[in-house]
Each structure stands twice: as C-alpha cells, then as structure tokens.
Design a protein around this motif. Structure first.
Motif, PDB file in Angstrom:
ATOM      1  N   CYS A  10       0.790  -1.263   0.038  1.00 38.60           N
ATOM      2  CA  CYS A  10      -0.029  -0.177   0.100  1.00 38.60           C
ATOM      3  C   CYS A  10       0.810   1.245   0.140  1.00 38.60           C
ATOM      4  O   CYS A  10       1.885   1.260   0.887  1.00 38.60           O
ATOM      5  CB  CYS A  10      -0.947  -0.133   1.336  1.00 38.60           C
ATOM      6  N   GLN A  11       0.682   2.199  -0.925  1.00 43.23           N
ATOM      7  CA  GLN A  11       1.288   3.425  -1.166  1.00 43.23           C
ATOM      8  C   GLN A  11       0.393   4.589  -0.889  1.00 43.23           C
ATOM      9  O   GLN A  11       0.821   5.826  -0.923  1.00 43.23           O
ATOM     10  CB  GLN A  11       1.890   3.583  -2.490  1.00 43.23           C
ATOM     11  N   HIS A  13      -2.697   5.394  -2.212  1.00 41.86           N
ATOM     12  CA  HIS A  13      -3.469   6.277  -2.981  1.00 41.86           C
ATOM     13  C   HIS A  13      -4.742   6.330  -2.751  1.00 41.86           C
ATOM     14  O   HIS A  13      -5.377   7.325  -3.294  1.00 41.86           O
ATOM     15  CB  HIS A  13      -3.402   5.260  -4.268  1.00 41.86           C
ATOM     16  N   GLY A  14      -5.407   5.698  -1.763  1.00 48.20           N
ATOM     17  CA  GLY A  14      -6.847   5.849  -1.080  1.00 48.20           C
ATOM     18  C   GLY A  14      -7.935   5.607  -2.088  1.00 48.20           C
ATOM     19  O   GLY A  14      -9.010   6.187  -1.729  1.00 48.20           O
ATOM     20  N   CYS A  16      -9.378   2.706  -2.728  1.00 47.82           N
ATOM     21  CA  CYS A  16     -10.101   1.796  -2.086  1.00 47.82           C
ATOM     22  C   CYS A  16     -11.254   2.603  -1.184  1.00 47.82           C
ATOM     23  O   CYS A  16     -12.245   2.401  -1.271  1.00 47.82           O
ATOM     24  CB  CYS A  16      -9.191   0.634  -1.129  1.00 47.82           C
ATOM     25  N   CYS A  54      -6.986  -0.835  -6.951  1.00 46.01           N
ATOM     26  CA  CYS A  54      -5.689  -0.589  -6.166  1.00 46.01           C
ATOM     27  C   CYS A  54      -4.309  -0.239  -7.237  1.00 46.01           C
ATOM     28  O   CYS A  54      -4.228  -1.577  -7.500  1.00 46.01           O
ATOM     29  CB  CYS A  54      -5.516  -1.428  -5.105  1.00 46.01           C
TER      30      CYS A  54
HETATM   31 FE1  F3S Z   1      -3.225   1.653  -0.617  1.00 43.75          FE
HETATM   32 FE2  F3S Z   1      -4.179   0.699  -2.803  1.00 43.75          FE
HETATM   33 FE3  F3S Z   1      -5.831   1.832  -0.991  1.00 43.75          FE
HETATM   34  S1  F3S Z   1      -2.291   1.898  -2.345  1.00 43.75           S
HETATM   35  S2  F3S Z   1      -4.889   3.087  -0.089  1.00 43.75           S
HETATM   36  S3  F3S Z   1      -4.789   0.025  -0.858  1.00 43.75           S
HETATM   37  S4  F3S Z   1      -5.872   2.076  -3.152  1.00 43.75           S
END
Ligand code: F3S
Length: 63
Positions: A10-11, A13-14, A16, A54
């Motif tokens: 997870c980076q 990106h938000g 989700c 994602c």
């Molecule tokens: Fe992370 Fe992917 Fe959500 S990078 S914040 S799991 S869209």
C-alpha cells in the motif's frame, strides 16, 4: 471472505477508501486497512471494485 490490505504494498493512493469507505479505514498517513467485515453477496461487488482499482495490487480477498 475478508478483505486484506498488504501494508508492504500500500502506497496510500486511497482509491479503495474513495470507492468503498464502508470497507476500509485510512491511517494518519493515508494507508488503508481493511475493516473486519465479512464479504458476502451483498458487498462483494464493492469489495472487488476497490480491489481491482488499487494501483499497487495491495488488496486481496481471503477466506
Ligand atoms: Fe493503499 Fe491501494 Fe488503497 S495503495 S490506500 S490499498 S488504493
């Protein structure tokens, strides 16, 4: 089944959370955690929408 976010991938990106805020939480750094919610027929479509959007492939569905 339950959603799982791989915190190593997870980076923040938000996407989700934007797509399915009832299934995820964001921490103070914008990284997601999957809420402890059973994924069934009623929410599977939303779960998959978030999972497939994602960019890091950090979200999985596990039984
Ligand atoms: Fe992370 Fe992917 Fe959500 S990078 S914040 S799991 S869209």
């Amino acid at each position: 089944m339950k959603l799982k976010v791989n915190s190593d991938l997870c980076q923040g990106h938000g996407r989700c959370y934007a797509l399915a805020p009832e299934l995820f939480d964001l921490d103070e750094n914008g990284h997601a955690q999957a809420l402890d919610i059973e994924i069934d027929e009623s929410n599977k479509e939303r779960a998959n929408l978030a999972r497939l959007n994602c960019p890091e492939g950090a979200i999985s569905l596990r039984s």
